[in-house]
Design an enzyme around this catalytic site. Structure first.
Site, PDB file in Angstrom:
ATOM      1  N   ASP A 193     -60.940 -95.319  -2.123  1.00  0.00           N
ATOM      2  CA  ASP A 193     -59.741 -94.520  -1.863  1.00  0.00           C
ATOM      3  C   ASP A 193     -59.652 -94.059  -0.413  1.00  0.00           C
ATOM      4  O   ASP A 193     -58.756 -93.291  -0.058  1.00  0.00           O
ATOM      5  CB  ASP A 193     -59.646 -93.331  -2.827  1.00  0.00           C
ATOM      6  CG  ASP A 193     -60.858 -92.418  -2.740  1.00  0.00           C
ATOM      7  OD1 ASP A 193     -61.846 -92.806  -2.096  1.00  0.00           O
ATOM      8  OD2 ASP A 193     -60.823 -91.314  -3.321  1.00  0.00           O
ATOM      9  N   ASP A 223     -64.762 -96.483   1.397  1.00  0.00           N
ATOM     10  CA  ASP A 223     -64.863 -96.574  -0.065  1.00  0.00           C
ATOM     11  C   ASP A 223     -63.472 -96.911  -0.625  1.00  0.00           C
ATOM     12  O   ASP A 223     -62.539 -97.182   0.132  1.00  0.00           O
ATOM     13  CB  ASP A 223     -65.456 -95.291  -0.661  1.00  0.00           C
ATOM     14  CG  ASP A 223     -64.511 -94.103  -0.576  1.00  0.00           C
ATOM     15  OD1 ASP A 223     -63.630 -94.107   0.307  1.00  0.00           O
ATOM     16  OD2 ASP A 223     -64.654 -93.181  -1.400  1.00  0.00           O
ATOM     17  N   ASP A 267     -61.271 -91.977   1.429  1.00  0.00           N
ATOM     18  CA  ASP A 267     -61.515 -90.622   1.924  1.00  0.00           C
ATOM     19  C   ASP A 267     -62.849 -90.576   2.666  1.00  0.00           C
ATOM     20  O   ASP A 267     -63.202 -89.579   3.273  1.00  0.00           O
ATOM     21  CB  ASP A 267     -61.462 -89.565   0.808  1.00  0.00           C
ATOM     22  CG  ASP A 267     -62.466 -89.800  -0.296  1.00  0.00           C
ATOM     23  OD1 ASP A 267     -63.081 -90.890  -0.339  1.00  0.00           O
ATOM     24  OD2 ASP A 267     -62.639 -88.892  -1.127  1.00  0.00           O
ATOM     25  N   SER A 292     -62.204 -93.640  -6.698  1.00  0.00           N
ATOM     26  CA  SER A 292     -62.978 -93.519  -5.460  1.00  0.00           C
ATOM     27  C   SER A 292     -63.924 -94.701  -5.239  1.00  0.00           C
ATOM     28  O   SER A 292     -63.487 -95.826  -5.104  1.00  0.00           O
ATOM     29  CB  SER A 292     -63.726 -92.185  -5.469  1.00  0.00           C
ATOM     30  OG  SER A 292     -64.372 -91.965  -4.241  1.00  0.00           O
TER      31      SER A 292
END
Ligand code: MG
Length: 433
Positions: free
Chosen positions: A224, A222, A226, A82
């Site tokens: 990843d 960020d 999400d 992440s």
């Protein structure tokens, strides 16, 4: 850290024990970290060795991996850490339907990790590639925003992908939506030009570039993807609660849908006001996207959002979707004008946060929670620390997940009221900590 706790051996064992039955299809995706390819290869090897079918997606945003699990898999794993620094990596597990794997599933995998059984030579699985996943996800995201509206405005948008998974999708999605796109940090090279958390200190360059190119707004992700945060036309972050409040308003009234919105115990008055004034109902969940997703399903909610910038949309995937969130922020600009103007029309925020070191936080919380409930009268939520909502304010006392501290957060309609609420909560914490 990669090379210490997170190794190819671990990835192999995880892959081998994640497969429940022969032929099970496991979608495998990753973010852009330099260790991603190594861990992905080991993971795939583990899946094949126990008879599973690995379906590789390659580098893709977390919501795109979730969609691939829903459409093409029985379960999934994403190799990602992440927003954490580049030397870290980890594994995010997805269940059937593309949602985050539950606690029971994680425990099953953890128990199995030391004892993975390999299939015999004639019962091995195979390695397949999925090529259309990013395309599929762009189509889904565009179907959930007003593309006609965005095309009509043709806004100039600066997107900072942070050299993460958003790089392979967001610049394309924005362009297809009808934006003039300036993409920066958009090579998923595994070499990061900035910290992966989309916070003010990591977005100094993005902020300057928004001004330099005269963008109407900026979007940053960020690692990843999400999460998405927006910068206004001056390159300023909107503030996490303000951004969430504006998106809640857009989802409820822009889409002309009344209904329930789920947020967490950390969401402030701006969010509550935005939902209620748009005719919606706000439900509170524990911190964490899996709890938000579960509560959304239970209440048939139209939207679920955490102040950190993780938003889940009905009709989309059951995990936070930074790509769709970014498009929604663009839609918000196109419908209501400059983001700076929208933020300035929100009520002022009077919020205070403080932390208190404790030896035994679980024990202390057991004593503090009833004390807070007695001190404040209002609507109580006690599944994640204790939060009490009352007219014009709220208070939350919650143990940190990682450190030996307890935090008080309080918000009220004025500075004076805030002082009063905060000191009452502080008295209870100090008495029982
Ligand atoms: Mg993330």
């Amino acid at each position: 850290m990669v090379g210490r706790e997170v190794t190819p051996e671990l990835a192999f064992r995880l892959g081998a024990c994640f497969v429940k039955k022969r032929g099970e299809r496991i979608v495998v995706g990753r973010d852009s970290r330099s260790s991603g390819e190594m861990l992905e290869s080991a993971l795939v090897s583990g899946i094949i060795s126990s008879g599973g079918v690995a379906r590789r997606v390659g580098i893709a945003p977390l919501p795109a991996v979730s969609l691939a699990v829903r459409d093409y898999g029985d379960a999934g794993v994403m190799v990602t850490a992440s927003h954490n620094p580049p030397e870290y990596n980890g594994f995010k597990l997805f269940g059937d339907g593309g949602g985050e794997a539950g606690k029971a599933e994680e425990e099953r995998v953890e128990r199995g990790i030391g004892a993975a059984k390999l299939a015999s030579w004639d019962a091995l699985g195979r390695d397949e590639r999925l090529h259309s996943v990013v395309r599929d996800h762009i189509d889904l995201a565009l179907s959930l925003v007003d593309v006609g509206l965005i095309k009509g405005k043709n806004p100039r948008v600066l997107v900072d992908c942070g050299n993460g998974a958003a790089s392979v999708e967001m610049p394309f999605a924005l362009r297809e939506a009808g934006c003039r796109v300036v993409a920066v940090n958009a090579e998923p090279s595994g070499l990061f030009s900035r910290g992966l958390e989309p916070c003010a200190e990591n977005l100094c360059d993005a902020s300057a570039m928004v001004r330099a190119v005269g963008a109407d707004l900026g979007i940053a992700h960020d690692g990843d993807a999400d999460r998405a945060v927006a910068l206004d036309e001056n390159g300023r972050l909107l503030g996490l609660d303000a951004q969430l409040a504006l998106v809640c308003g857009e989802v409820l009234s822009g889409g002309k849908r009344k209904g329930t919105v789920v947020s967490t115990v950390e969401a402030g008055l701006l969010v509550r006001d935005a939902v209620e004034s748009a005719g919606g109902k706000l439900a509170v969940a524990r911190v964490g996207s899996s709890f938000v997703a579960r509560e959304m399903a239970r209440l048939s909610a139209v939207f679920g959002g955490e102040p950190c910038g993780e938003y889940i949309f009905r009709g989309g995937v059951p995990v936070p979707d930074g790509i769709l969130s970014g498009l929604k922020l663009v839609e918000l600009f196109c419908r209501r004008g400059k983001l700076s103007g929208q933020v300035s029309r929100l009520k002022p925020v009077f919020m205070r946060r403080a932390k208190y070191p404790v030896k035994d936080k679980a024990g202390a919380m057991k004593r503090i929670a009833p004390g807070i409930e007695k001190e404040f009268s209002g609507k109580v939520f006690a599944e994640d620390g204790i939060r009490v909502d009352f007219s014009g304010g709220w208070v939350l006392v919650r143990a940190s997940g990682t450190e030996p501290i307890i935090r008080i957060t309080a918000e009220a309609a004025s500075e004076k009221k805030l002082e009063e609420v905060f000191s009452r909560a502080e008295k209870v914490v100090k008495k029982f900590a």
